[in-house]
Motif scaffolding. Structure first.
Motif, PDB file in Angstrom:
ATOM      1  N   SER A 111     -48.935  67.852  30.897  1.00  0.00           N
ATOM      2  CA  SER A 111     -47.933  68.194  30.928  1.00  0.00           C
ATOM      3  C   SER A 111     -46.942  67.436  32.535  1.00  0.00           C
ATOM      4  N   SER A 112     -47.687  66.727  32.644  1.00  0.00           N
ATOM      5  CA  SER A 112     -47.450  64.981  33.378  1.00  0.00           C
ATOM      6  C   SER A 112     -47.555  64.129  33.511  1.00  0.00           C
ATOM      7  N   GLY A 113     -47.060  62.837  33.128  1.00  0.00           N
ATOM      8  CA  GLY A 113     -48.046  61.414  33.313  1.00  0.00           C
ATOM      9  C   GLY A 113     -47.837  60.927  31.764  1.00  0.00           C
ATOM     10  N   HIS A 114     -46.718  61.613  30.753  1.00  0.00           N
ATOM     11  CA  HIS A 114     -46.847  61.166  29.670  1.00  0.00           C
ATOM     12  C   HIS A 114     -47.168  59.840  29.380  1.00  0.00           C
ATOM     13  N   THR A 115     -46.158  58.383  29.931  1.00  0.00           N
ATOM     14  CA  THR A 115     -46.758  57.481  30.250  1.00  0.00           C
ATOM     15  C   THR A 115     -47.567  56.437  31.347  1.00  0.00           C
ATOM     16  N   SER A 116     -48.243  56.753  31.956  1.00  0.00           N
ATOM     17  CA  SER A 116     -48.898  57.069  33.196  1.00  0.00           C
ATOM     18  C   SER A 116     -50.309  56.693  32.965  1.00  0.00           C
ATOM     19  N   ARG A 117     -51.502  55.674  33.151  1.00  0.00           N
ATOM     20  CA  ARG A 117     -52.747  56.305  33.546  1.00  0.00           C
ATOM     21  C   ARG A 117     -52.683  57.579  34.471  1.00  0.00           C
ATOM     22  N   ARG A 118     -52.259  57.860  35.724  1.00  0.00           N
ATOM     23  CA  ARG A 118     -52.416  59.120  36.199  1.00  0.00           C
ATOM     24  C   ARG A 118     -51.940  60.176  35.070  1.00  0.00           C
ATOM     25  N   LYS A 119     -52.530  61.900  34.726  1.00  0.00           N
ATOM     26  CA  LYS A 119     -51.754  62.471  34.124  1.00  0.00           C
ATOM     27  C   LYS A 119     -51.954  63.447  34.736  1.00  0.00           C
ATOM     28  N   LEU A 120     -51.313  64.724  34.578  1.00  0.00           N
ATOM     29  CA  LEU A 120     -51.929  65.999  34.436  1.00  0.00           C
ATOM     30  C   LEU A 120     -52.227  66.527  33.610  1.00  0.00           C
ATOM     31  N   LEU A 121     -53.107  68.101  33.396  1.00  0.00           N
ATOM     32  CA  LEU A 121     -53.292  68.424  31.820  1.00  0.00           C
ATOM     33  C   LEU A 121     -53.146  69.923  32.040  1.00  0.00           C
ATOM     34  N   SER A 122     -52.945  70.982  31.092  1.00  0.00           N
ATOM     35  CA  SER A 122     -53.142  72.170  31.654  1.00  0.00           C
ATOM     36  C   SER A 122     -54.083  72.394  30.505  1.00  0.00           C
ATOM     37  N   VAL A 123     -55.195  73.236  30.856  1.00  0.00           N
ATOM     38  CA  VAL A 123     -55.672  73.528  29.744  1.00  0.00           C
ATOM     39  C   VAL A 123     -56.192  75.242  29.428  1.00  0.00           C
ATOM     40  N   VAL A 124     -55.481  75.741  28.646  1.00  0.00           N
ATOM     41  CA  VAL A 124     -56.104  77.452  28.846  1.00  0.00           C
ATOM     42  C   VAL A 124     -56.775  77.652  28.075  1.00  0.00           C
ATOM     43  N   GLY A 125     -57.806  79.038  28.664  1.00  0.00           N
ATOM     44  CA  GLY A 125     -58.230  79.551  28.193  1.00  0.00           C
ATOM     45  C   GLY A 125     -59.734  78.848  28.506  1.00  0.00           C
ATOM     46  N   ALA A 126     -60.174  77.975  29.534  1.00  0.00           N
ATOM     47  CA  ALA A 126     -60.830  76.859  30.110  1.00  0.00           C
ATOM     48  C   ALA A 126     -61.808  77.862  30.432  1.00  0.00           C
ATOM     49  N   PRO A 127     -62.966  77.246  29.707  1.00  0.00           N
ATOM     50  CA  PRO A 127     -64.278  78.155  30.501  1.00  0.00           C
ATOM     51  C   PRO A 127     -65.206  78.023  32.156  1.00  0.00           C
ATOM     52  N   ASP A 128     -65.504  79.070  32.627  1.00  0.00           N
ATOM     53  CA  ASP A 128     -65.601  79.100  33.543  1.00  0.00           C
ATOM     54  C   ASP A 128     -66.549  77.393  34.330  1.00  0.00           C
ATOM     55  N   ASP A 129     -67.195  77.710  33.478  1.00  0.00           N
ATOM     56  CA  ASP A 129     -68.198  75.746  33.864  1.00  0.00           C
ATOM     57  C   ASP A 129     -67.686  74.955  33.644  1.00  0.00           C
ATOM     58  N   SER A 130     -66.802  74.277  33.465  1.00  0.00           N
ATOM     59  CA  SER A 130     -65.604  73.817  32.917  1.00  0.00           C
ATOM     60  C   SER A 130     -65.634  72.342  33.422  1.00  0.00           C
ATOM     61  N   GLU A 131     -65.494  72.414  35.223  1.00  0.00           N
ATOM     62  CA  GLU A 131     -66.152  70.892  35.800  1.00  0.00           C
ATOM     63  C   GLU A 131     -67.161  70.611  35.425  1.00  0.00           C
ATOM     64  N   ALA A 132     -68.334  70.900  35.836  1.00  0.00           N
ATOM     65  CA  ALA A 132     -69.752  70.761  35.017  1.00  0.00           C
ATOM     66  C   ALA A 132     -69.776  70.055  33.235  1.00  0.00           C
ATOM     67  N   ARG A 133     -68.796  70.889  32.823  1.00  0.00           N
ATOM     68  CA  ARG A 133     -68.633  70.594  31.148  1.00  0.00           C
ATOM     69  C   ARG A 133     -67.927  68.714  31.113  1.00  0.00           C
ATOM     70  N   LEU A 134     -67.199  68.808  31.760  1.00  0.00           N
ATOM     71  CA  LEU A 134     -66.371  67.300  31.517  1.00  0.00           C
ATOM     72  C   LEU A 134     -66.960  66.468  32.202  1.00  0.00           C
ATOM     73  N   LEU A 135     -68.015  66.638  33.566  1.00  0.00           N
ATOM     74  CA  LEU A 135     -69.242  65.863  34.211  1.00  0.00           C
ATOM     75  C   LEU A 135     -70.412  65.600  33.587  1.00  0.00           C
ATOM     76  N   ALA A 136     -70.997  66.113  32.480  1.00  0.00           N
ATOM     77  CA  ALA A 136     -71.732  66.275  31.379  1.00  0.00           C
ATOM     78  C   ALA A 136     -71.949  65.223  30.472  1.00  0.00           C
ATOM     79  N   GLY A 137     -73.265  64.174  30.841  1.00  0.00           N
ATOM     80  CA  GLY A 137     -73.243  63.157  30.156  1.00  0.00           C
ATOM     81  C   GLY A 137     -72.582  63.159  29.167  1.00  0.00           C
TER      82      GLY A 137
END
Length: 96
Positions: free
Chosen positions: A70-96
């Motif tokens: 959603s922003s930062g298309h040409t930058s290393r810093r970006k904002l992503l938008s996720v539709v319908g993300a599960p409630d445990d998204s943060e844990a899924r992303l950090l899991a090995g």
């Protein structure tokens, strides 16, 4: 909720710091107030952005079309938008 993610309406908004052209695709912890993601794709012609969306979608178990930069298309810093993300998204992303 972690510092790099927030829910806004039906969206999960993720602040990401991307390291393109890495040896493998992986979440490498945090970088300041962002989730650090290493990607094998080079930062050319939007390939790293596409690889980032596909990687996040795979980790969250959502369709690739549910993740967008959603922003930062040409930058290393970006904002992503996720539709319908599960409630445990943060844990899924950090899991090995």
């Amino acid at each position: 909720m972690v510092e790099w993610a927030r829910r806004s309406g039906g969206l999960l908004v993720i602040r990401v710091h991307v390291q393109p052209a890495a040896k493998r695709n992986e979440v490498a912890g945090t970088y300041g107030d962002a989730l650090k993601v290493r990607l094998t794709a080079p930062p050319v012609d939007g390939r790293a952005n596409a690889a980032l969306c596909d990687f996040i979608a795979l980790r969250l178990g959502v369709a690739g079309s549910a993740v967008a930069v959603s922003s930062g298309h040409t930058s290393r810093r970006k904002l992503l938008s996720v539709v319908g993300a599960p409630d445990d998204s943060e844990a899924r992303l950090l899991a090995g």
